[in-house]
Design a protein around this motif. Structure first.
Motif, PDB file in Angstrom:
ATOM      1  N   GLU A 197      -0.098   1.268 -10.462  1.00  0.00           N
ATOM      2  CA  GLU A 197      -0.508   0.001  -9.856  1.00  0.00           C
ATOM      3  C   GLU A 197       0.223  -1.183 -10.473  1.00  0.00           C
ATOM      4  O   GLU A 197       0.632  -2.116  -9.767  1.00  0.00           O
ATOM      5  N   ASP A 198       0.421  -1.154 -11.769  1.00  0.00           N
ATOM      6  CA  ASP A 198       1.094  -2.250 -12.475  1.00  0.00           C
ATOM      7  C   ASP A 198       2.606  -2.046 -12.391  1.00  0.00           C
ATOM      8  O   ASP A 198       3.180  -1.191 -13.061  1.00  0.00           O
TER       9      ASP A 198
ATOM     10  N   ASP B 164      -4.299   7.331 -13.278  1.00  0.00           N
ATOM     11  CA  ASP B 164      -3.489   7.078 -12.082  1.00  0.00           C
ATOM     12  C   ASP B 164      -2.803   8.336 -11.559  1.00  0.00           C
ATOM     13  O   ASP B 164      -2.105   8.272 -10.553  1.00  0.00           O
TER      14      ASP B 164
ATOM     15  N   SER C 175       0.815  -1.214   0.000  1.00  0.00           N
ATOM     16  CA  SER C 175       0.000   0.000   0.000  1.00  0.00           C
ATOM     17  C   SER C 175       0.851   1.267   0.000  1.00  0.00           C
ATOM     18  O   SER C 175       0.329   2.368   0.179  1.00  0.00           O
TER      19      SER C 175
ATOM     20  N   ASN D 271       2.634   4.469  -1.279  1.00  0.00           N
ATOM     21  CA  ASN D 271       2.220   5.381  -2.337  1.00  0.00           C
ATOM     22  C   ASN D 271       3.299   6.435  -2.592  1.00  0.00           C
ATOM     23  O   ASN D 271       4.424   6.327  -2.079  1.00  0.00           O
TER      24      ASN D 271
END
Length: 549
Positions: free
Chosen positions: A218-219, A235, A174, A176
């Motif tokens: 995310e990827d 994103d 998680s 960021n």
């Protein structure tokens, strides 16, 4: 985007930063050359409130869900550490002892004690390391843990995510872009070998427009891991909080003039200046935070102050001050006495607080908002002695309308509380404008008195009325004088008399609401109308007719 000014803001090193999402807050150390910033009364009130929220003076305890909130405790500590001098040194000592104990370090940076063995959380590790560094400690020896080594081990080494910070957890990753910024800062301050790649990856999270995004791609197999690369797929939404944090994190590393880091600061500050609303506020970006709020405005104001933009910082602080409990009694309901200094998330949260106070299920939001907003309040000037401006005497206003009463002696950001019919009414003076207080005047014709401190003003509220207009003679020869009387006016109300649409007399009513007009009759013979209007012609008028012979 405005052309960058390499290094022009890099020397204005910050003393703190925060974010509503995840309550991630970190504060870099100020250099000896940094100009001292006086602590405003509003900021001190906020700091004192934060101290009062610490359980036993050491940590924030969440009584709604029964746990010690160490992340928010760091936020509190860094907010208090932003003040000049040693105002909160005793409290900060206790907070530091709590946060650096082996028990706290393990509970906060890992999940070893709650079903996630071997885990390490990047955001918490970087945040705690930054706190220790800010307090002058060695982040490589905290409660028996080398936080620098732990954090360094969470930096990816292989393309396409080389330099990216990652959680190590059975619950997934998680971390960021905010975590990335904290990691880059902490590793750079520590001189770790992974600092360069972490900072490079962090700078890639700035879009061409100047803002930093909140979330990473995310990827992790995608070739383009940059903010700009994530624009098309959604994103990379603009994030004022993350951008302000980026400014403060980068400034904490003391970037050289003209370096990529210094240019990034300039571009981010330019974007923040453009994103600031005319009233000084900021929104949180997309989603439910896309409203003016004290979290976003607070951290942005903090960053702008430390980046050398005092005008914009003061405007943001003034907006935040309007959502702070200022001990104004009638205007703050059950919030005062007892909650002076606390900052509400937005207007709705403040209104709810005046009715119900700060209760278990709202206390967390008040605490998180205050931790991020209080340091921004340091940009406010000293308060004045406010009063209502009664120099113009009694004012006539429309009953049932909202009226702005001018005040004097009110400093930028200072809140005032005016009592009177329909009230009380609170206001905070915004930057760049004169101070006024908006009051909602009740319906009905009457004298309404409003009070601020030791001063009062009276307004004459006028409701709609058909005036009683009477002429003395039914027929008047041309060149002769006609007399018209008007009754039931307000005392000293302005009156205008028109004959066949032309003004023939003006004046003011007596204290008893009576007015008499005498005028020479001119014009053609035949019917003639006299129309009389009061202070507001569209709602207060009457007429009569006579013959011109």
């Amino acid at each position: 985007m405005t052309p960058s000014r390499p290094g022009c803001r890099a020397a204005a090193l910050t003393v703190g930063l925060g974010l509503v999402a995840g309550s991630l807050l970190v504060a870099p150390a100020a250099p000896a050359s940094a100009a001292p910033q006086n602590d405003s009364a509003a900021a001190v009130a906020g700091g004192d409130w934060l101290v009062g929220q610490l359980d036993g003076g050491r940590a924030v305890y969440n009584d709604q869900f029964d746990f010690d909130d160490y992340g928010l405790t760091v936020d509190f500590g860094l907010a208090l550490d932003s003040f000049d001098g040693a105002r909160y040194d005793a409290t900060l000592g206790d907070v530091t002892d709590e946060l650096t104990s082996p028990r706290t370090v393990a509970a906060y940076t890992s999940g070893d004690g709650f079903g996630d063995p071997g885990s390490r959380y990047a955001g918490a590790t970087a945040k705690l390391a930054s706190f220790v560094q800010q307090r002058g400690g060695d982040a490589s020896a905290v409660g028996g843990v080398d936080l620098v080594a732990e954090l360094s081990g969470l930096i990816a080494d292989d393309a396409p995510i080389e330099g990216r910070v990652e959680d190590r957890s059975t619950f997934g990753d998680s971390a960021n872009a905010v975590s990335q910024g904290f990691a880059a800062r902490a590793l750079t301050v520590a001189g770790d070998a992974e600092a360069g790649s972490a900072m490079d990856f962090f700078l890639d999270q700035q879009c061409d427009a100047g803002f930093f995004r909140t979330f990473l791609t995310e990827d992790k197999t995608a070739t383009d891991q940059t903010c700009q690369g994530g624009v098309a797929d959604g994103d990379s939404a603009a994030a004022p909080d993350a951008t302000a944090l980026a400014v403060l994190n980068i400034l904490a590393t003391t970037p050289a003039a003209g370096s990529p880091e210094a240019v990034a600061v300039d571009d981010a500050v330019d974007w923040l200046l453009a994103a600031q609303a005319a009233d000084g506020s900021f929104t949180g970006g997309d989603g439910p935070t896309d409203v003016p709020n004290a979290n976003s405005t607070g951290v942005a104001g903090w960053a702008l102050a430390e980046a050398g933009e005092p005008g914009a910082a003061t405007a943001a602080a003034a907006w935040v001050a309007g959502r702070q409990v200022a001990g104004l009694g009638p205007c703050e309901g059950v919030l005062t006495p007892g909650q002076e200094g606390a900052v509400a998330y937005d207007d709705a949260a403040f209104a709810a607080g005046t009715d119900a106070g700060i209760v278990a299920d709202t206390r967390d939001q008040w605490r998180r908002t205050s931790a991020q907003a209080v340091p921004a309040l340091r940009s406010l000037p000293a308060p004045g002695t406010p009063s209502l401006d009664a120099s113009s005497g009694v004012r006539f206003v429309r009953a049932g309308s909202t009226v702005s009463l001018p005040t004097s002696g009110v400093a930028v950001g200072q809140k005032t509380c005016v009592t009177g019919p329909g009230g009380p009414f609170s206001s905070a003076r915004p930057a760049g404008s004169e101070a006024t207080v908006a009051v909602n005047v009740p319906r009905g014709t009457a004298l309404r008195q409003y009070t601020l401190g030791q001063s009062s003003v009276t307004v004459s509220a006028l409701a709609a009325k058909r005036l009683d207009v009477r002429r003395s003679r039914a027929a008047v020869a041309r060149g002769a004088t006609q007399t018209v009387t008007v009754r039931d006016l307000a005392a000293r109300e302005k009156v205008t008399v028109r004959l066949r649409g032309r003004v023939v007399d003006t004046g003011v009513a007596t204290r008893d609401g009576f007015f008499r007009s005498r005028f020479v009759v001119r014009g053609a013979t035949g019917p003639a109308q006299v129309r009389v209007t009061g202070r507001f012609a569209d709602i207060r008028s009457g007429s009569t007719t006579f013959r011109v012979r």
